[in-house]
Design an enzyme around this catalytic site. Structure first.
Site, PDB file in Angstrom:
ATOM      1  N   ASN A   1     -19.084 122.102  27.546  1.00  0.00           N
ATOM      2  CA  ASN A   1     -18.949 120.845  26.801  1.00  0.00           C
ATOM      3  C   ASN A   1     -19.761 120.866  25.507  1.00  0.00           C
ATOM      4  OD1 ASN A   1     -17.363 119.599  28.811  1.00  0.00           O
ATOM      5  ND2 ASN A   1     -19.189 119.150  30.003  1.00  0.00           N
TER       6      ASN A   1
ATOM      7  N   HIS B   1     -14.439 108.313  35.228  1.00  0.00           N
ATOM      8  CA  HIS B   1     -15.410 109.264  35.794  1.00  0.00           C
ATOM      9  C   HIS B   1     -16.038 108.737  37.095  1.00  0.00           C
ATOM     10  CE1 HIS B   1     -19.215 111.684  35.662  1.00  0.00           C
ATOM     11  NE2 HIS B   1     -18.403 112.586  35.150  1.00  0.00           N
TER      12      HIS B   1
ATOM     13  N   GLU C   1     -13.061 105.339  29.812  1.00  0.00           N
ATOM     14  CA  GLU C   1     -13.661 106.382  28.980  1.00  0.00           C
ATOM     15  C   GLU C   1     -12.952 106.309  27.639  1.00  0.00           C
ATOM     16  OE1 GLU C   1     -13.628 110.307  30.874  1.00  0.00           O
ATOM     17  OE2 GLU C   1     -13.876 109.371  32.821  1.00  0.00           O
TER      18      GLU C   1
ATOM     19  N   SER D   1     -12.299 112.811  30.145  1.00  0.00           N
ATOM     20  CA  SER D   1     -12.910 114.125  30.327  1.00  0.00           C
ATOM     21  C   SER D   1     -11.970 115.152  30.927  1.00  0.00           C
ATOM     22  CB  SER D   1     -14.155 113.993  31.192  1.00  0.00           C
ATOM     23  OG  SER D   1     -13.825 113.467  32.454  1.00  0.00           O
TER      24      SER D   1
ATOM     25  N   ASP E   1     -17.059 104.578  27.868  1.00  0.00           N
ATOM     26  CA  ASP E   1     -17.904 105.748  28.113  1.00  0.00           C
ATOM     27  C   ASP E   1     -17.511 106.791  27.076  1.00  0.00           C
ATOM     28  OD1 ASP E   1     -18.798 108.252  28.965  1.00  0.00           O
ATOM     29  OD2 ASP E   1     -18.649 107.759  31.093  1.00  0.00           O
TER      30      ASP E   1
ATOM     31  N   HIS F   1     -17.459 112.183  25.947  1.00  0.00           N
ATOM     32  CA  HIS F   1     -16.737 113.285  25.296  1.00  0.00           C
ATOM     33  C   HIS F   1     -16.335 112.961  23.863  1.00  0.00           C
ATOM     34  CE1 HIS F   1     -16.545 115.820  28.854  1.00  0.00           C
ATOM     35  NE2 HIS F   1     -16.534 114.665  29.504  1.00  0.00           N
TER      36      HIS F   1
ATOM     37  N   LYS G   1     -23.328 116.461  26.021  1.00  0.00           N
ATOM     38  CA  LYS G   1     -22.114 117.219  25.695  1.00  0.00           C
ATOM     39  C   LYS G   1     -22.199 117.737  24.255  1.00  0.00           C
ATOM     40  CE  LYS G   1     -20.297 115.771  29.768  1.00  0.00           C
ATOM     41  NZ  LYS G   1     -20.127 114.641  30.653  1.00  0.00           N
TER      42      LYS G   1
HETATM   43  C1  LIG Z   1     -20.425 114.102  31.932  1.00  0.00           C
HETATM   44  C2  LIG Z   1     -20.013 112.700  32.072  1.00  0.00           C
HETATM   45  C3  LIG Z   1     -20.897 111.735  32.562  1.00  0.00           C
HETATM   46  C4  LIG Z   1     -22.233 112.100  33.137  1.00  0.00           C
HETATM   47  O1  LIG Z   1     -23.145 112.451  32.153  1.00  0.00           O
HETATM   48  P1  LIG Z   1     -24.406 113.366  32.536  1.00  0.00           P
HETATM   49  O2  LIG Z   1     -25.331 113.163  31.401  1.00  0.00           O
HETATM   50  O3  LIG Z   1     -23.889 114.754  32.638  1.00  0.00           O
HETATM   51  O4  LIG Z   1     -24.938 112.862  33.831  1.00  0.00           O
HETATM   52  C5  LIG Z   1     -20.500 110.424  32.554  1.00  0.00           C
HETATM   53  N1  LIG Z   1     -19.267 110.077  32.128  1.00  0.00           N
HETATM   54  C6  LIG Z   1     -18.385 110.988  31.682  1.00  0.00           C
HETATM   55  C7  LIG Z   1     -17.037 110.541  31.232  1.00  0.00           C
HETATM   56  C8  LIG Z   1     -18.724 112.327  31.656  1.00  0.00           C
HETATM   57  O5  LIG Z   1     -17.840 113.234  31.268  1.00  0.00           O
END
Ligand SMILES: *Cc1c(COP(=O)(O)O)cnc(C)c1O
Length: 383
Positions: free
Chosen positions: A45, A131, A175, A179, A204, A207, A238
């Site tokens: 990522n 997620h 999101e 992801s 969220d 990404h 990421k």
């Molecule tokens: C990776 C991810 C998370 C978690 O984040 P971390 O910092 O790795 O715990 C939360 N939401 C989404 C959409 C993700 O891809």
């Protein structure tokens, strides 16, 4: 106990669902070294190739020298520092919101934010592909959950019509860049619906952070919607090559979370070098327009090449999932690609629905058109 654990594991092996760790000895510049072999890396990522950035390393080293490593406590006790307040000011500005709160990881952010702000009297409308951390936050909140079909605002509206009025407070959550599917949420329509049905909206941006919008802050910025979305969450883990997460929101919500959010209160603050890294990355990202446009260009090229092979490739971003259906087909194809020098991983149930197993190819700014064309040639021989 051990017997039932063993039974689960052997069944997983039979179904091709057994998961194993693969220790990496080095990962840099779009390549990864595993057991002395170098592969082109499609699994990371680290979309902007920042995890090894020299400037960011210097900031982390300077913080290590000055403040030491560990935070020594949770933020409400001994673990608060100037650096983390600077980081929050920078994020609020970056995300165009009045305030921001840093969390130790995206997982902790999502479970904490949602479970603290919502209660069993409330309703949460979540995209079906949200997620796991979002879903776990909803479960912990006790709110009633309604999952709408992926990016289907008509289905969401049907659910809102039917169920919104019984709930005290309500939330729509999605999101911004998905992801596992690599597509964008219809944020404009979601904003219209949250206004019509009097809910809040949470996105969220795990990404999207670093990659979308003129300053690279995310999809909310790109669509000029930051002011209208109440809760904008994202991660440093990421495209920023760091670790940890944030919520950009209003001051009252921030203060409430500092007082009530268990995953914020009962956990040691991030180490100083990590905070310094995240801060330097937030300051660096707006200037990385060339990397962002390169990544967009190679992603569009790669996607159209895959489509011309007749492959079912989803999305519209740097995340390019190739749907292969059955778990075993995804596992076999990934293994064959690994043999040819590409580190590609199969994504399978329960991360994605059954019979939607896929190869999830993450493109990054260190990839070249030439390398992607070679990959396409190799892939064509295998399918
Ligand atoms: C990776 C991810 C998370 C978690 O984040 P971390 O910092 O790795 O715990 C939360 N939401 C989404 C959409 C993700 O891809």
């Amino acid at each position: 106990m051990k017997k039932s654990l063993g039974q689960f594991l052997s069944q997983a092996q039979t179904d091709g669902l057994f998961r194993q760790l693969a220790p990496v000895s080095r990962r840099n510049k779009g390549q990864v070294t595993i057991k002395n072999r170098i592969y082109f890396d499609f699994s990371s990522n680290d979309y902007l190739g920042l995890a090894h950035d020299k400037t960011l390393k210097k900031h982390a080293e300077a913080a290590l020298e000055k403040h030491g490593f560990g935070a020594t406590g949770s933020r409400l006790l001994s673990g608060d520092s100037n650096l983390i307040h600077q980081l929050e000011t920078a994020i609020a500005k970056f995300k165009q919101k009045p305030a921001a709160l840093v969390f130790n990881s995206g997982y902790q952010a999502n479970i904490g934010i949602i479970s603290t702000l919502y209660t069993p009297q409330d309703a949460i409308f979540a995209d079906r592909l949200c997620h796991a951390s979002i879903l776990d936050g909803i479960k912990l909140s006790g709110a009633e959950i309604f999952r709408f079909k992926h990016n289907d605002t008509a289905h969401l509206e049907t659910l809102l019509k039917k169920h919104r009025s019984q709930a005290k407070n309500a939330l729509i959550v999605t999101e911004s860049i998905f992801s596992m599917d690599g597509d964008c949420a219809p944020l404009k329509k979601l904003v219209a619906l949250k206004n019509k049905y009097n809910t809040w909206l949470m996105t969220d941006e795990a990404h999207a952070t670093g990659l979308f919008g003129a300053r690279g802050s995310g999809l909310c910025e790109a669509l000029n919607l930051s002011a209208e979305i109440e809760l904008i969450m994202g991660t440093f883990s990421k495209a920023l090559g760091g670790f940890g997460a944030y919520l950009a929101c209003d001051e009252t919500t921030k203060d409430y979370l500092i007082n009530r959010c268990r995953s914020f209160i009962y956990s040691t603050a991030l180490p100083h070098p990590v905070i310094a890294w995240n801060l330097a990355a937030i300051n660096l990202v707006p200037s990385l327009t060339k990397k962002r446009s390169h990544l967009q260009k190679i992603s569009a090229h790669f996607r159209s090449k895959c489509q011309s092979l007749g492959l079912n490739v989803l999305g519209e971003t740097q995340i390019t999932p190739i749907i292969l259906g059955k778990t075993n087909r995804a596992v076999k194809t990934a293994k064959a690609l690994q043999k040819r020098g590409y580190w590609v991983l199969p994504i399978r149930y329960p991360t994605v629905p059954q019979d939607a197993a896929r190869l999830r190819l993450s493109l990054c700014a260190d990839h070249s058109l030439k390398m992607l064309d070679l990959f396409i040639q190799d892939l064509e021989c295998l399918i």
